[in-house]
Structures are given as C-alpha cells and as structure tokens.
Design a protein around this motif. Structure first.
Motif, PDB file in Angstrom:
ATOM      1  N   LYS A  28      36.286 -34.165 -28.893  1.00 47.16           N
ATOM      2  CA  LYS A  28      36.121 -32.783 -29.340  1.00 47.16           C
ATOM      3  C   LYS A  28      36.064 -31.811 -28.172  1.00 47.16           C
ATOM      4  O   LYS A  28      36.572 -30.693 -28.261  1.00 47.16           O
ATOM      5  CB  LYS A  28      34.891 -32.651 -30.241  1.00 47.16           C
ATOM      6  CG  LYS A  28      33.571 -32.966 -29.592  1.00 47.16           C
ATOM      7  CD  LYS A  28      32.467 -32.802 -30.622  1.00 47.16           C
ATOM      8  CE  LYS A  28      31.105 -33.000 -29.985  1.00 47.16           C
ATOM      9  NZ  LYS A  28      30.038 -32.910 -30.997  1.00 47.16           N
ATOM     10  N   PHE A 120      31.888 -32.677 -36.373  1.00 41.68           N
ATOM     11  CA  PHE A 120      32.668 -33.776 -36.923  1.00 41.68           C
ATOM     12  C   PHE A 120      31.775 -34.932 -37.372  1.00 41.68           C
ATOM     13  O   PHE A 120      31.982 -35.513 -38.428  1.00 41.68           O
ATOM     14  CB  PHE A 120      33.626 -34.242 -35.826  1.00 41.68           C
ATOM     15  CG  PHE A 120      34.654 -35.217 -36.292  1.00 41.68           C
ATOM     16  CD1 PHE A 120      35.829 -34.779 -36.851  1.00 41.68           C
ATOM     17  CD2 PHE A 120      34.436 -36.575 -36.181  1.00 41.68           C
ATOM     18  CE1 PHE A 120      36.771 -35.672 -37.282  1.00 41.68           C
ATOM     19  CE2 PHE A 120      35.373 -37.475 -36.616  1.00 41.68           C
ATOM     20  CZ  PHE A 120      36.546 -37.023 -37.165  1.00 41.68           C
ATOM     21  N   ASN A 126      33.299 -39.988 -41.571  1.00 37.70           N
ATOM     22  CA  ASN A 126      33.290 -39.909 -40.115  1.00 37.70           C
ATOM     23  C   ASN A 126      34.158 -41.033 -39.576  1.00 37.70           C
ATOM     24  O   ASN A 126      33.688 -42.102 -39.250  1.00 37.70           O
ATOM     25  CB  ASN A 126      31.851 -40.040 -39.619  1.00 37.70           C
ATOM     26  CG  ASN A 126      31.806 -40.027 -38.115  1.00 37.70           C
ATOM     27  OD1 ASN A 126      32.775 -39.627 -37.470  1.00 37.70           O
ATOM     28  ND2 ASN A 126      30.702 -40.477 -37.569  1.00 37.70           N
ATOM     29  N   PRO A 129      37.496 -39.744 -34.546  1.00 43.95           N
ATOM     30  CA  PRO A 129      37.649 -38.414 -33.970  1.00 43.95           C
ATOM     31  C   PRO A 129      38.886 -38.307 -33.101  1.00 43.95           C
ATOM     32  O   PRO A 129      39.505 -37.250 -33.029  1.00 43.95           O
ATOM     33  CB  PRO A 129      36.373 -38.235 -33.140  1.00 43.95           C
ATOM     34  CG  PRO A 129      35.824 -39.606 -32.955  1.00 43.95           C
ATOM     35  CD  PRO A 129      36.243 -40.386 -34.143  1.00 43.95           C
TER      36      PRO A 129
END
Lengths: 544, 691
Positions: A28, A120, A126, A129
C-alpha cells in the motif's frame, strides 16, 4: 520533458511491478507513493495550459506529443513515415484541452483512492494486497493511456487494458454479489468494445481509400485531413447498407455510451458500485465514466459531425432520460451506495446533453460537468465508504443522527452532497447551469424543451439528496452509532483536497474553463458550420 | 473609502467572521464565538451607512433630471455619467464564468438606492439579531447551547449570502445569492437537527424553494436567450426600449413569460401561494433565525427581486395583475389561518406571509416604492415580534402555545411593552411605522385599475389587528398562568432586551423617513411619500413611466403613489379598522372568553379549514409527494425487472443453445456411434437423392 507524458503513463506500470516484487506489507505504501508521484509529475504539465499557449494552432495541436512507429506490417513504407497498404500503427500520445484536465483529474483521484485503500486490512475480504495494488496501478496506466492516446488503435488497446484490472478488482475484492457485478461489467464493456473494433477497422480502410492506400489510425488526421473527413461524412459511402458516417457514429456511440453509462445500458453501474470496494467505486465514478464521454468528444463528434448533428435529437433524448430517470431511481433507493451510483447516472446525463447540442457552451459545460462530477462523486463514494467501514451496512433507513456522533465527518458530508446537488458556489452548479444555458440557446428546435425538462431534474436532485441527508445525518442519533469515532486524520486528508476543489471550481471556474476552452473553440471552427447546415436542412424539411 | 471597496467589504466582513468561527470556533472560541460574527456584521453595517452617504451625495450630484431621463438614454458613456446613471452601472469584482468565446460573465456588484435600502435593512436587523442570539442561545445559567459556534458561523454566512444577493449586479450572481440564502436557511432551520421535525422542515424549505427556483432559473435562461446578457442595466435598458438583442422588437408574450418565471422564484423565496407551505414549518429553527431569515430579510428577497426587475414586470400588465392577485390572495389566506393558530411563532409566521402578500400586492399595482417601504418597516416590527416571542419562549422553558400561559405582562415588562408596540405597528395603528407603509399600498391598490385588491387589503388589515391582539391578550393579559415545570416567569437579560428595545424604537419611528411632515394632510401634519420614496425614485422611474403608459393606454386614471389631498379618508378608515380589530380582540379574549369558542363551534367546518391551514400540506402530499415517489419506485422496478429482464433473456440465449447442444457431447461411445450412423445415413440419402 518531451517524454514526460510517456513517463506519466508508464510509472504506474513500473509501480505495479515493484508492488509484485516487494513484500506484501509494503504494497500500500508503494501504491501510494507511485500514484502520488504520478500526480506530481502530471502537475508539471500544467505549463502550456495555464499560460494559454496550448491554444496556438488549430484543432489537433498537441502538447507533450510523442510519436513512435509501433506495428508497421504489410504494404510498403513511404518516405514520410506513412504506409501504403498494410497496417500503420503508432505509439502516439499527446495532450490538449480535452484530455489534459481529465488526466489531472485521473492522477488526483487515483492517488486519493490509493490512500482510501489503506485500510485494506480491515475489509471483510482480506486477500492479496499485492494483487490488489498491482491491478490498481495497471488500471491507472490503462486510464491515462486512453486519455492520452491519439492513435485509435492505441486508444482501443488501452481501453481494453483497463477493463481487465477492473474486472478482478470488483470480482475478487468486492462485496457479496461480486461475481455477478464483475461479469456484468465485463460483458457490457466488451460488447461495446466489439462495436468499437468494427468501427476501428472500417475507419482504417475508409481512410486508406481516401488517401490512396495510406491508411491511418491517427484520430487527429481523421478530423483534420480534408480527404478523410469528406470520405467519412460523405452521403454516398455506405457500410452494410447504412450511411457510413451514421453507422460509425452509432457503433462508436454505443461503445462509449455503455461506459458513460447511458440509458438503457446503465444497469451494470449500480451493481458494480454496490459490490466494488470504496476506492474502486471512487475511480469508477470519478474517472472511468468520463472515458465514455471523452470518447464522444474525442472520437464521435470531431470525426462524424454530420451524423452527430443529424442524430443530436437522439443523443439529447438519451441525456435527458438519464437525468430524469436516474433521479427518479435515486428516490427509490434504500442502499446508500446505490443511491450515489444512480445519482452518477443522473449527473452524467448533463454531460451527454452538453455533448449532444454541439455548441461551444455545450461542450464546455459537458467538460466542466465531467470534472465537477469527477470531484464530487468520488467524494460522495468515499463518504459512504467511511460510514460503511464503521457500520458494515448501507441501509439508509437504519441510519440517523450521524452528524451528532461525527461532527467533522458530517460537515464534510454536507459539503460533498451539496456539491453534488448543484448548489451555486460549488462545482456541480457551474456544470449544470452551463449545459442548461447551452441547451436553451442551442439552434435545434427541440433544444428548449430538453432544457426545461432537464432543469426539472435539479428539483428531483435536491429531493433525493436532502431526503438522504435527513435520513442519515439528521434526526435522533441512534444508540448503536453513538460511539462512532469522527473522521480520522487519513479520512480527513482524503476528503480535504476534494472539498477544496469543489469550492474552488464553484467560485473560480474561470481557471478550469481556461484549461479547455482553446481546444473547444478550435473544434467549433469546423463543427459550427455543420450544425448550422443541419439545422437549416431540418427546418426546410419541417417547413416543407 | 471608495464606493467599490465599501461594497466589497460589506459581504466580506461577515464572511470573514463566519469563516474564522468555523475554523477555530470549536477549539478556541467556544462560547465567545459570537464576538467575531457580531464584529463582522456591525462593521458591515457601518460600511453600509457610509455607502448610503456616498450614494446620496452621488444622487444629489446627478440631480433629479438625469435620474429621470436615464432609463431611455443609457447610451451615454458610463465614465461621463453622474448620479443615478453612474450608480446603475455594475462594476466588476472578478471574472467568474466565461460567456461564449471571448467575454466573461463576471461577479459584478451594483450599488444604487434600492441596494442601499436593502443593505441597511438587512444589516441593522442582523446586528440586532446577532446580539439577541448571544443571550438566546444559552441556558438559564449562561452556558452556551450545543452547537453555539456553528450557529454563529451559519448566521455570518447568511449575512454574507444576503448581502451578495442584494449587491449582485447581474442575474447569475443574484441566483447565487438566492441559493446561498436558501442553503443558510436550510442549515439554520435544521439547527436542532436531532429533532426529526426540524430536519423535515429544513428539507421541506429547501425543496419548495427549489421548485420556485426551477422557474426562476428558467426565467434567467430566457433572459439570456432574449437579451444575450445577464447584466441588470443592459437588460433593463433593452426592456425599457422594447428591444431584444439584435434590434428585434420585444413581444409582450416574451416579457410576460420572463416576468412570470422570475415570479416563480419570488413565490418560493417569499412564500407566496401556492409555495407558502415551507414558511410556517420553518419555525422549527431557533427563534433568532425565524426573526432574521424568515421574517425580516430572506423572505423579502422575492419582493426585492420583483422591485429590482420592476421594469420587466411593469412592461407586462398580465404579470403585474398576477403578482398583485397572488399577493392579495396570500395576504387574506394567511390572515385567516393566523386567526385560529395557538403557536405564537406560527401566528407570526402566517402574519409574515400575510404582510409579504401586502408587499406583492403593492408591487402588482405598480407601487414599487411603497412595497419597498413596507418591506423596510416590516423588518423592524416583525423582527421585534419574533424576538419577543423568543423571549417568552426562553422564559417558558420552550413552551410557545398561548393556551398554556397568560398574564405575562407583569413578569416580563420589557418583552411585553416592546411586543405591544410592535403589535400595534403590525395592526396598523396610526403614527406607527407600518401604518404609513400599509396605507400607501392599499391606497395605490384602490387607485389602480384593480381596486378590489385594495378592498382585500382593508379586510386583511382588520383581520391583522384582530389576530395580533388575540395573541397579545392571550399571552400577556388576564391572570398569570405558567406552563407546568416553570416556577416563575422572568425577564430576559440585557443581551436580549436591548435589541428588543432598539427594534421597538424602529417600529415606532422607522416610518417617518417615508412621510413628509408639516404640510397639512393626515391629522393636519403628515403627508405620505417622504425622503424614502424620493431616495428610491430613480430606481423606479422607468417602471413608473411604463406603468403610466400602460394605464393611459387602458384609459385608467392613474393615481398609484400620488395621494391627493382629498384622499385622507382612507387613513381614517384604516385606523378605524385597526382600532376596531383591537377592540374586538380585547372584548373576545379578556371580557367574554366564551365567544371565540362559540364561534369556533358554530362555524365548525370553516374553523376546521382555517385551523388545518386549508389542508394544503395534505393535498400536496397526495398530489405531488406520493406520486413522485411512486414514479421513483416504478423507474427502479423498470431497471430491475424490465431492463435486467431483457438482459437475462439475451444472456439466456447462448445458455439455451449450449443446453441444446450439450446433449450431443455426453461422452458416451454409443451416442457418438449412433450419431455417426445417423449422419452417414443422412449424407447417403442426400447424395443418392441428388444423383
């Protein structure tokens, strides 16, 4: 500097590669940095647009233009780089008053959405990512490439490039009915792309006929080389028994209208929005919808103005239906996000109406409305997301009194929704009033009726937005929401730029108009006579 | 300071106060938040006064002959102009929106007598109300209410918006101010947003206004289409010369359409029939807001707009007739409802509707200056009445129903006296401010081609006196009675009583700027039309001229605005009606309290009709709200079932084909063998048949 645009397009792709290599924990941050970097670099291209130097020259004068031969097969190459026979496909990108504001919007909204994806870990699903952020960055490349492409083949490729990441972003990281929504989105857009592909090939061969075998995919040459425009708009040339210009216009129009989306091809949008995660909704509403309308302005109208003028009534009707029908659908919603999605449909109706009338005020209004909606709708979707993160539901009737629990968030929400409502001094107003003004003044006989009906949409918009605010933010604070924390620093930081822009565009719209007026004026040079001719012809028909 | 600087400062100062409170109110200022806004509004008031002197000087410099001649000869070079001609030119603050390819539609201001009158009215009442709010928005221990800083921030924003509306030099900026005051009204009505009724009232106010603005916006678009400009003076000049852009003559139909569309906006904002429904509900907001926005200033924006566009309206007899008729109808309609209500603030709200009706009545018969005069006097006494009601509410712990308390005059002397004085003014008692202005309007109506409007005005005047004093006698007279939970009534503090006293002084004396004294007339010394009318005269010279022409064409003796010496009978008649109304109220509510009930019982259905506000809300709900929602449901159902249904069918086609073909490939050897045999047979048959 010359390659700055290429860098802007490809940095996200590099970022995607880095995301895949780096540890998942860093994904991220890398995405944030990449999108922020792209935003900053894209701001460096403001120069010629701020000082107005982009206006020098006719339609098709590009800034930061970059052209490289790419796929050159068959036929024989001529000395000037063109090709007799075979395919002549180039890497050709550039910015003008149509693409530049939308590109800035894209880089900004993508950056904010990347930031919005930071929680996130807290989403219900989840997973991966790395995959999410890599696809997210590929999507940005696709969008930026589509806005910048000047070669129709390249445009088409980028158009398809952004389709796939979106499919996975909704289909993997979405809500309960994600598969349905993702497939619906994919099939719809793909169906449109097929028509675009047919038009792409037909136009290439038609241009080859016009130029003695030197076919081209260049979108600017299509509009500016007289031999090609004559061929494209010729009353005698046919395609499968249809007038060539009309057939191309309709096929391209359908391809683009699915993206806008226009009634009756709009039902993928509410489903996609409801299932998509918040940041993806932001991009979808803020940027992806604009691609359809950008397609109208870049491809449909400059290339086939005759068909555009003849079919203006149809396009305008669809626009008006969008405005009114979308607003009515909003009135019936109980899902917060679906309401905002339908309001997008309603607002995009103004864009289409502005395009339909083919005047400078109309195009300016359409462009401005795109930018205004590109700011207010991501803001609204994010506002919905903030509350969804806390409540894990979006049922309008179960909320109440949130302003009391979350005063900062409540104020931001009021601002965002009022911008969407079209309150004067905020961004939505200028776009709407400009489209209405243009439509009211347009030369077509039906234009005033269209303007009056769409103006009524303003009342409906106020109705559904105020009703929503009343149900969600006002009234008694329900106990289950009393402990909710106010907007966090991150959430405020994401909302803040959009809030500032919503006010800036409303109070000083002049600077935004300056970014695009030059190009629109250039287009009017060859569009105006055609519209005048078409109106005269239709009035003769009506008189006779 | 220069005129332009002052004009910019006037909206900017309250905005600055508001923005600062918005930025640091919650953290730093808290219950001192009022200071910034109070300072901003007061400073703006001083600027407005200074502006008034400048404008006055400029007017005198120009001389009356220039002023009278200006409308028809606007082609004079602006830089050469003096007096009103110079003032009528808008000046640019900054460029806003590009209009067409080259020129810009700018943020322009226009400072002329009409602007000044509005500014002074708005800002003086605002200052009073901001002061009052300091006391009102606190509990009995002096602690600020929840949202204190928010309240003052919104109040400052409202003053800014209202000043923008008034100062605007073109129609688009007018629209901006128009919507912004609507927003502030929405935010302030919904100030107690935890209360569902307040949230609903706020929404209703905004929506009803939006409906009016739908017409207003179309009117502005039509102006742009017709004249190719939105600048006030350019438009007015072209109307005065009956010209459209490009030297085409202006048709009466076109000008009537424009006027009526603009009037739609006025009906929404000034709550005239049939768009009046939002104003009584707007009383859900805090009382200072009701006083400022929903009595004194914002709701009069419609009157201001029509007066501003007087040239346009005067050019269309039909539009004028409609404006007058709707005004008269609203005046009477609202007064009848006010007779039967028990909520003090709602009575005042209906009274506001009724008084706004008077103003439109005046506009409709061409007495633009008298309408503006009434707007100006009304602002003071109605604000005072509302603030007085708020003072009562504060003392009664939020109770406002006049059946629940009485005899407050001893406990709350300041509130009582100021309320009484303003009530007398509202009732039209001679020598108080509203007497002069209301009388002028009725007189102009009686002298016009539609005298029946004047008679409606007189009937309403009687009703007004009655309902006002019904309220006063019920609340303040008779023996002292307090609602449950209130130990003893107490007078409000100085923050609240000082504005009451100042406004009451205004209610008494404000009218004297509009009369001439010492030259005979009513009571031997008062003649209508004074400095106020003289000051405003250049604004309406064009419209009056037009009116005269229209009237002359119709063969009507035109007397609007010019009282003859023999016409003082009307003043005696209206004073008589006022006193008669007050007497009746006194007799009914202090001497013989049984009478009202008897009347109510005797006239059952009529009383019910009044009491339930003619069932307009219910009617709208049935005719508009529900059908529109149903339509929304239908559209959404169409989406889900029709469009998605078609989609499902299209998607089903490949699936169906697949289903049919699937049978051929079931993976069993025998099946394939059978298929091969059958195929072979068919081919052989086909070959043999064709051989």
């Amino acid at each position: 500097m010359a390659n700055i645009l290429n860098w802007i397009i490809f940095i996200p792709l590099i970022g995607a590669a880095v995301v895949l290599i780096a540890p998942a924990k860093q994904a991220k941050s890398i995405a944030w940095l990449t999108t922020f970097l792209v935003f900053i670099i894209s701001c460096l291209t403001f120069g010629p647009f701020l000082d107005g130097s982009y206006q020098a020259g006719d339609y098709g004068t590009m800034q930061f233009e970059s052209k490289l031969p790419w796929i050159q097969v068959g036929g024989t190459a001529a000395a000037d780089g063109s090709r007799v026979g075979g395919f002549n496909i180039n890497w050709h990108v550039g910015l003008d008053g149509l693409s530049f504001p939308l590109m800035i919007l894209t880089t900004l909204i993508t950056w904010l959405s990347a930031w919005a994806s930071w929680n996130f870990e807290h989403w219900n699903v989840n997973k991966g990512p790395k995959g999410f952020f890599a696809l997210f960055l590929i999507l940005e490349t696709g969008v930026l490439g589509t806005f910048a492409a000047l070669d129709f083949f390249l445009f088409y490729i980028f158009w398809e490039v952004m389709l796939l990441p979106m499919y996975f972003l909704i289909g993997v990281w979405g809500g309960p009915r994600k598969e349905y929504a993702a497939i619906k989105f994919f099939i719809y857009t793909l169906a449109g792309s097929v028509l675009m592909l047919i038009a792409l090939l037909a136009m290439y061969f038609a241009s080859a006929d016009a130029m003695g075998g030197k076919g081209t995919f260049n979108l600017i040459e299509y509009a500016t080389i007289p031999a090609i425009t004559e061929m494209f708009n010729s009353p005698t040339l046919t395609f499968l028994g249809w007038n060539f210009g009309k057939a191309m216009f309709v096929m391209l129009f359908i391809g683009f209208m699915i993206k806008v989306p226009l009634f009756p091809f709009h039902t993928w949008l509410p489903d996609a929005h409801v299932e998509a995660p918040t940041p993806i909704s932001m991009i979808l509403a803020g940027v992806l919808l604009k691609l359809g309308a950008y397609g109208f302005l870049r491809v449909c109208y400059p290339l086939f103005p005759e068909a555009g003028a003849q079919l203006a009534w149809l396009v305008a009707t669809l626009g008006v239906i969008n405005i009114i029908y979308g607003a009515f659908c909003c009135l019936a919603q109980t899902d917060f996000k679906r309401l905002v999605a339908y309001s997008s449909i309603s607002h995009m109706g103004y864009v289409v109406l502005g395009c339909a009338i083919m005047t400078d005020v109309g195009f300016q209004g359409a462009m401005f409305q795109m930018l205004a909606h590109g700011i207010s709708s991501p803001m609204c979707f994010f506002l919905v997301g903030v509350i969804y993160d806390r409540a894990h539901h979006r049922d309008l009737n179960r909320f109440g009194g949130l302003w009391l629990a979350m005063p900062k968030y409540g104020s931001m929400a009021t601002l965002g929704f009022f911008a969407s409502l079209g309150l004067p001094a905020l961004c939505g107003f200028i776009g709407e009033i400009w489209v209405l003004l243009g439509t009211f003044n347009a030369p077509f006989a039906w234009a005033k009726t269209a303007a009056v009906i769409s103006a009524f949409g303003v009342v409906l918009t106020a109705g559904y937005i105020l009703w929503m605010i009343q149900r969600v933010y006002l009234g008694k604070l329900r106990e289950e929401y009393a402990h909710y924390p106010d907007a966090t620093a991150r959430e405020t930081a994401i909302l803040f730029p959009m809030a500032v822009l919503a006010i800036f565009l409303g109070i000083l719209p002049k600077y935004t108009f300056n970014l695009m007026n030059g190009t629109i004026d250039d287009m009017m040079v060859f569009l105006n006579p055609i519209v005048t001719k078409a109106v005269a012809a239709s009035s003769i028909v009506m008189g006779g | 300071m220069e005129l332009k600087t002052l004009a910019i400062l006037i909206p900017l100062l309250p905005l600055a106060g508001s923005a600062l409170v918005g930025a640091i109110g919650l953290r730093g200022l808290k219950d001192r938040s009022h200071w910034l806004v109070l300072a901003g509004v007061t400073a703006a008031l001083f600027c407005a006064v200074s502006l008034f002197y400048q404008v006055n000087t400029e007017l005198n410099r120009g001389g009356s002959e220039t002023a009278a001649a200006i409308g028809a000869h606007a082609q004079i070079d602006p830089s050469q102009q003096v007096g009103y001609g110079k003032l009528a030119e808008s000046f640019t603050i900054y460029e806003w929106i590009p209009a067409g390819a080259a020129d810009w539609l700018n943020v322009t201001f226009r400072v002329d007598p009409l602007t000044i009158v509005m500014l002074l009215t708005v800002l003086s009442v605002s200052t009073m109300v901001v002061m009052y709010s300091v006391g009102y928005m606190r509990d009995h221990h002096g602690h600020a209410e929840l949202g204190y800083e928010r309240f003052f921030a919104f109040l400052g924003l409202f003053v800014f918006s209202m000043c923008m509306l008034v100062l605007a030099g073109n129609f688009l900026l007018l629209y901006l101010g128009w919507e912004l005051v609507g927003l502030c009204s929405y935010l302030l009505i919904g100030f107690y947003y935890q209360k569902p009724s307040a949230a609903a009232a706020a929404k209703k106010a905004f929506l009803v206004n939006r409906i009016g603005d739908f017409g207003f916006g179309l009117g502005i678009l039509l102006i742009y289409l017709t004249f190719n400009t939105l600048d006030y003076q350019e438009v007015f000049n072209m109307v005065a010369n009956s010209k459209m852009a490009g030297d085409l003559a202006l048709s009466t139909e076109r000008i009537t359409t424009i006027a009526l569309l603009l009037f739609c906006g006025a009906m929404g904002k000034s709550a005239q029939l049939p768009l009046h429904v939002w104003l009584p509900d707007a009383m859900e907001g805090p009382t200072p807001v009701s006083a400022l926005i929903h009595a004194a200033t914002m709701v009069t924006a419609g009157v201001y707009m029509v007066a501003r566009c007087s040239v346009i309206f005067a050019a269309s007899p039909i539009a004028m007739w409609i404006v007058g008729a709707i005004g008269a109808a609203t005046a009477l309609f609202a007064a009848t409802i006010a007779l039967t209500q028990f909520d003090m603030k709602r009575i005042l709200a209906y009274s506001t509707l009724s008084q706004l009706g008077y103003m439109f009545l005046g506009l409709g018969v061409g007495a633009f200056d008298s309408a503006m005069f009434h707007l100006y006097t009304h602002a003071f006494f109605k604000a005072c009445l509302f603030l007085g009601a708020g003072s009562v509410m504060h003392a009664m712990a939020g109770e406002i129903d006049i059946r629940r308390f009485s005899g407050l005059r001893k406990a709350m002397p300041i509130t009582y006296f100021t309320f009484l004085i303003s009530g007398l003014a509202l009732a039209g008692v001679p020598l108080l401010s509203a007497f002069w202005s209301k009388d002028e309007i009725i007189h102009a109506a009686l002298a016009s081609s539609t005298p029946w409007l004047g008679w409606i005005g007189l009937v309403t005047a009687f009703l007004t006196a009655f309902y006002t004093f019904r309220m006063i006698f019920m609340a303040f007279h008779n023996e002292e009675r307090l609602p449950r939970g209130v130990e003893h009534a107490h007078e409000s503090g100085v923050w609240m009583s000082a504005p009451l006293v100042l406004l009451a002084i205004g209610a008494v004396f404000a009218g004297y700027v509009g009369v001439t004294t010492g030259h005979g007339g009513f009571l031997g010394m008062f003649e209508p039309h004074g400095a106020f009318h003289h000051f405003l005269a250049p604004n309406f010279s064009d419209a009056k001229g037009h009116e005269m022409t229209v009237a002359a064409a119709q063969g009507v003796a035109h007397g609007a605005g010019e009282h003859g010496s023999e016409s003082h009978w009307l003043m005696w008649l209206s004073s008589g009606l006022a006193f008669y109304g007050i007497f009746n109220a006194w007799y009914f509510y202090t001497r013989r309290p049984g009478i009202p009930l008897a009347i109510a019982l005797a006239s059952g259905s009529v009383y019910k009709l009044f009491y339930h506000k003619y069932y307009v809300d219910e009617l709208y709900d049935l005719v508009f709200v529900r059908p529109l929602r149903r339509l929304g449901d239908m559209c959404y159902a169409c989406d889900r079932f029709v469009i998605n249904g078609i989609l499902w069918i299209i998607a089903a086609i490949p699936r169906a084909i697949g289903f049919l073909l699937r049978g051929w490939q079931q993976g069993a050897m025998q099946g394939y063998a059978l298929g091969m045999v059958v195929g072979l047979v068919v081919i052989m048959w086909w070959v043999l048949a064709n051989a």
